[in-house]
Scaffold this active site. Structure first.
Site, PDB file in Angstrom:
ATOM      1  N   ASP A  18       0.837  -1.204   0.000  1.00  0.00           N
ATOM      2  CA  ASP A  18       0.000   0.000   0.000  1.00  0.00           C
ATOM      3  C   ASP A  18       0.874   1.257   0.000  1.00  0.00           C
ATOM      4  O   ASP A  18       1.716   1.434   0.888  1.00  0.00           O
ATOM      5  CB  ASP A  18      -0.882   0.024   1.240  1.00  0.00           C
ATOM      6  CG  ASP A  18      -1.837  -1.160   1.311  1.00  0.00           C
ATOM      7  OD1 ASP A  18      -1.460  -2.252   0.846  1.00  0.00           O
ATOM      8  OD2 ASP A  18      -2.941  -0.990   1.841  1.00  0.00           O
ATOM      9  N   HIS A  74      -9.481   2.285  -0.269  1.00  0.00           N
ATOM     10  CA  HIS A  74      -9.413   3.752  -0.250  1.00  0.00           C
ATOM     11  C   HIS A  74      -9.843   4.346  -1.586  1.00  0.00           C
ATOM     12  O   HIS A  74     -10.496   5.401  -1.618  1.00  0.00           O
ATOM     13  CB  HIS A  74      -8.019   4.226   0.170  1.00  0.00           C
ATOM     14  CG  HIS A  74      -7.814   4.141   1.642  1.00  0.00           C
ATOM     15  ND1 HIS A  74      -7.838   5.241   2.475  1.00  0.00           N
ATOM     16  CD2 HIS A  74      -7.617   3.069   2.454  1.00  0.00           C
ATOM     17  CE1 HIS A  74      -7.659   4.859   3.731  1.00  0.00           C
ATOM     18  NE2 HIS A  74      -7.508   3.537   3.733  1.00  0.00           N
TER      19      HIS A  74
END
Length: 214
Positions: A18, A74
């Site tokens: 990430d 996200h």
């Protein structure tokens, strides 16, 4: 939902954890690996944006031929906020950077965010006779199969398999050689059966993990 990549089209291939806006950390890793932008490929486990210093810069990577990504939760939250005009959940999880952008910059970033709709949820990589599968949080099935319908929400949000692995109750996912996930920041890479969890919390000051798979 699925995208297939043939490794023979690239020299080296890396899977990265990430990013969360940590563009400078990625560039540092690329330099360490002597990354060749013409011959090599990065595959991201998603969550390019939020919390870190340069979400727009990480989002812009999607326009590069040497960078591929699956959709993370996200990106999902950002798209929901743009669709519904209600961004509280996104803001609570690091999306406040978007509102703080100047109007023109915000418009350009919005266009890039909307392109995230087209990101796959699963990338299947063929390399050296092996099948590697990249998804954001989990592959929510006991057996992997190309284009198999699976729960899209669990692909980007689920921590159930990781929790079972951490409790010693995990098991192999059949149908592919290795799986790479992000989503949950760990102090170090987690290896369980044929599953690799490579979000090591770069945005929280830890190392950005980049694994060479070819």
């Amino acid at each position: 939902m699925y995208q297939r990549i043939e490794g023979e089209n690239w020299r080296h291939i890396f899977v990265v954890g990430d990013l969360h806006g940590c563009l400078s950390e990625l560039i540092s890793q690329l330099k360490l690996q002597h990354f060749d932008y013409h011959q090599d490929l990065i595959i991201s486990v998603g969550d390019l944006i939020d919390r870190g210093a340069n979400s727009p810069g990480c989002l812009a990577l999607l326009g590069s031929k040497w960078f591929k990504a699956v959709k993370g939760n996200h990106e999902e939250m950002a798209l929901e906020a743009l669709d519904e005009g209600e961004g509280i959940l996104w803001q609570m999880n690091g999306g406040d950077w978007y509102r703080e952008l100047p109007a023109l910059r915000q418009h350009n970033v919005q266009e890039a965010l909307l392109h995230c709709r087209d990101l796959p949820l699963v990338i299947e990589l063929h390399t050296h006779g092996k099948v590697l599968v990249i998804a954001h949080a989990d592959y929510p099935a006991s057996h992997y199969s190309w284009n198999q319908p699976v729960d899209e929400h669990l692909l980007v949000w689920s921590r159930d398999r990781l929790n079972k692995n951490l409790q010693g109750r995990g098991e192999e996912i059949e149908g592919a050689d290795e799986f790479y996930f992000g989503h949950t920041p760990l102090k170090e890479v987690g290896h369980f059966y044929n599953q690799n969890y490579i979000d090591t919390g770069a945005v929280f000051g830890n190392k950005l993990t980049m694994v060479q798979v070819q």
